[in-house]
Write a protein that holds these residues in place. Sequence first.
Motif, PDB file in Angstrom:
ATOM      1  N   MET B 217      82.999  96.517  54.979  1.00 53.32           N
ATOM      2  CA  MET B 217      82.900  96.845  56.404  1.00 53.32           C
ATOM      3  C   MET B 217      84.250  96.864  57.115  1.00 53.32           C
ATOM      4  SD  MET B 217      79.212  95.372  57.671  1.00 53.32           S
ATOM      5  CE  MET B 217      79.326  96.206  59.252  1.00 53.32           C
ATOM      6  N   ALA B 218      85.347  96.819  56.371  1.00 55.71           N
ATOM      7  CA  ALA B 218      86.674  96.946  57.005  1.00 55.71           C
ATOM      8  C   ALA B 218      86.752  98.257  57.790  1.00 55.71           C
ATOM      9  CB  ALA B 218      87.777  96.888  55.950  1.00 55.71           C
ATOM     10  N   ILE B 219      86.146  99.305  57.258  1.00 57.97           N
ATOM     11  CA  ILE B 219      86.154 100.609  57.937  1.00 57.97           C
ATOM     12  C   ILE B 219      85.476 100.519  59.302  1.00 57.97           C
ATOM     13  CG2 ILE B 219      84.020 101.316  56.705  1.00 57.97           C
ATOM     14  CD1 ILE B 219      86.755 103.719  57.927  1.00 57.97           C
ATOM     15  N   GLU B 220      84.529  99.594  59.443  1.00 59.06           N
ATOM     16  CA  GLU B 220      83.830  99.456  60.733  1.00 59.06           C
ATOM     17  C   GLU B 220      84.739  98.869  61.812  1.00 59.06           C
ATOM     18  OE1 GLU B 220      81.599 101.563  60.061  1.00 59.06           O
ATOM     19  OE2 GLU B 220      81.174 100.592  58.172  1.00 59.06           O
ATOM     20  N   THR B 301      76.509  97.600  51.279  1.00 57.90           N
ATOM     21  CA  THR B 301      77.006  96.396  51.941  1.00 57.90           C
ATOM     22  C   THR B 301      76.321  95.144  51.396  1.00 57.90           C
ATOM     23  OG1 THR B 301      77.226  97.751  53.925  1.00 57.90           O
ATOM     24  CG2 THR B 301      77.464  95.383  54.204  1.00 57.90           C
ATOM     25  N   ASN B 302      75.009  95.212  51.243  1.00 59.75           N
ATOM     26  CA  ASN B 302      74.241  94.006  50.901  1.00 59.75           C
ATOM     27  C   ASN B 302      73.082  94.288  49.946  1.00 59.75           C
ATOM     28  OD1 ASN B 302      74.927  92.698  54.071  1.00 59.75           O
ATOM     29  ND2 ASN B 302      75.186  91.485  52.210  1.00 59.75           N
ATOM     30  N   GLY B 303      73.344  95.023  48.872  1.00 60.08           N
ATOM     31  CA  GLY B 303      72.266  95.281  47.903  1.00 60.08           C
ATOM     32  C   GLY B 303      72.543  94.658  46.540  1.00 60.08           C
ATOM     33  N   ARG B 304      73.442  93.671  46.515  1.00 62.12           N
ATOM     34  CA  ARG B 304      73.810  93.048  45.238  1.00 62.12           C
ATOM     35  C   ARG B 304      72.858  91.902  44.917  1.00 62.12           C
ATOM     36  NH1 ARG B 304      78.088  94.716  47.993  1.00 62.12           N
ATOM     37  NH2 ARG B 304      79.335  96.344  47.002  1.00 62.12           N
ATOM     38  N   ALA B 379      68.630  95.654  59.757  1.00 63.17           N
ATOM     39  CA  ALA B 379      69.048  96.162  58.455  1.00 63.17           C
ATOM     40  C   ALA B 379      70.303  95.457  57.982  1.00 63.17           C
ATOM     41  CB  ALA B 379      69.297  97.673  58.536  1.00 63.17           C
ATOM     42  N   THR B 380      70.392  95.307  56.656  1.00 59.24           N
ATOM     43  CA  THR B 380      71.604  94.707  56.082  1.00 59.24           C
ATOM     44  C   THR B 380      72.654  95.770  55.802  1.00 59.24           C
ATOM     45  OG1 THR B 380      70.920  94.924  53.777  1.00 59.24           O
ATOM     46  CG2 THR B 380      70.158  92.957  54.959  1.00 59.24           C
ATOM     47  N   THR B 381      72.503  96.937  56.437  1.00 61.08           N
ATOM     48  CA  THR B 381      73.410  98.053  56.220  1.00 61.08           C
ATOM     49  C   THR B 381      74.679  97.876  57.065  1.00 61.08           C
ATOM     50  OG1 THR B 381      72.183  99.318  57.878  1.00 61.08           O
ATOM     51  CG2 THR B 381      71.493  99.560  55.599  1.00 61.08           C
ATOM     52  N   ASN B 382      75.401  98.952  57.315  1.00 62.81           N
ATOM     53  CA  ASN B 382      76.737  98.813  57.882  1.00 62.81           C
ATOM     54  C   ASN B 382      76.978  99.533  59.203  1.00 62.81           C
ATOM     55  OD1 ASN B 382      76.986 101.543  56.843  1.00 62.81           O
ATOM     56  ND2 ASN B 382      77.193 100.549  54.840  1.00 62.81           N
TER      57      ASN B 382
END
Lengths: 170, 427
Positions: B217-220, B301-304, B379-382
């Motif tokens: 998420m650095a791009i965010e 981002t969070n699917g591991r 959501a655990t997305t970005n």
Amino acid sequence: MENGSRVWKYGDDVDTDVIVPARYLTTSVPEELAAHCMEDIDSGFAKAVSPGDVIVAGGNFGCGSSREHAPIAIKASGVSCVVAASFARIFFRNAINIGLPILECPEAAAEAENGDRMSVDLASGMIRNLTRGTSHAAAPFPPFMRGIMDAGGLIAYVSAKSSAGSRKGS
Amino acid sequence: MAMTMTQKILAAHSGESEVVAGQLIEARLDLVLGNDVTAPVAIREFERIPGAAVFDRGKIALVPDHFAPNKDIESAEQCKAMREFARKHGIENYFEIGCMGIEHALLPERGLVLPGELVIGADSHTCTYGAAGAFSTGVGSTDMAAGMATGVAWFKVPSAIRFALHGGLGGWASGKDLILSIIGAIGVDGALYRSMEFVGPGVASLTMEERFTVANMAIEAGAKNGIFPVDEKTRAWAASVSNRPYVEYAADPDAEYERTITIDLSTIRPTVAFPHLPSNTRPASGSGVVAIDQVVIGSCTNGRIEDLRVAAEILKGRRVADGVRCIVFPATQKIYLQAIREGLIEAFIEAGAIVSTPTCGPCLGGHMGILAEGERAIATTNRNFVGRMGHPKSEVYLASPATAAASAIAGKIVDPEEVLEAPGRRG
């Protein structure tokens, strides 16, 4: 253009998801992307924009996704230049690479309002707001980036370099 | 002159003994990545180069993940164009859906990105690999095309912001809460054009999964890249995914940073980014009553596996609230299989969630969980931009797997502590 170009004014942090929503990324045909340009923040834009118009925005224009479809959509809309207080870095690269003119100028961006008439000289970076009677100079591009733009984009630049046999860095 | 970790990697790949912020360089690429949305445009540009050939068949990765499995005829055509290009040019790292995954989880898992390497990808979340001590950054399709042909790309050497981490995360706080807190503090352009370098004794307490989430998420925050130092955890991870040699780079002790932001990890709390910017953060416990229609757990981002374990720990033996749709996306086939073996998938299904094959799907409003007008998702997305997950008048709230899972049970956004008796996985 004596009367200048129409300004389409937007705020800060205009992201590439609103420039061209992902639901339309099943195509990369410029004209099809242009039909949905700015749709989620300005549903009237795509129909009303005229060739030569200018988009003016605040800081961090083009943030978010790396989709090159965003500058492609803007370019195919007929927009002649995007003037912003600052650009997100991937959008900045993409615009240079595909030959969409962009200028970074916080003063011109802050002052312009939607519907103003603006005249932009890309060679000098001079931005004139005809409605307000003001002029501002955008920061010039480094020579390296001007080289890419002068060549007609990155692919033409790379092609010229490789045919000259000057490929470097392997 | 002293250099940051990012500058060291860029210098080594450009044949320069040193580089300085603002310098334009041409750097050698170790890997060039594209997906089914960006690669078709790159292929079109690539084919405009007279006599174009790929610079190295082993250093290009093509991953159909955005609209794959093909969601409609148009996306099937895009995947087909990429597949045919991969065959024609003998691309070694093309991943058909049987061995696929979301690109930024898949490439590290396959050992395709190691410390010290330089990677560009036509996807903005390519910055994820900074977790492994690599320099990686998102570019557009034309850059990808030129990279595939030449094996080099131009960069402006970035300056850096240093994030000095101390202490350790407590309770249900996670790497996601850390990066959301940082973006909330510095803004979506707070690191524009810059590197985010994460350093300090607190780094050692972060798992590799958490570092991938943070760098992702650095791009965010507008950053060019986010990067972590290489330590014992990095080395153990690298040894588990590849036997290729790699080079470790470290920032010079007297490297110049634009500023240093010091963070005590023990102060980080479960955090939610409200619509419509990732910087619009609030503590999960102070969200008020925000009823939700959908929960999405997954993404680059969070699917591991660690993310799925946390979500399953919370959902196991509990029920997703009536009227809430909970969708879990393991990020790769390998993670999916591991989750089956550990019983996580069973826990999700018994709780009333559904589990999907890996895909970027709903994160970008592509498919597999699109929102209708007025609907809300946690959501655990970005990204939570306008229209990101569907209708322009839908809303996305970004959070950690723990917060998303707890909210699925509550039917509204909550801090995990509000619905769980346990004090958190770290106690």
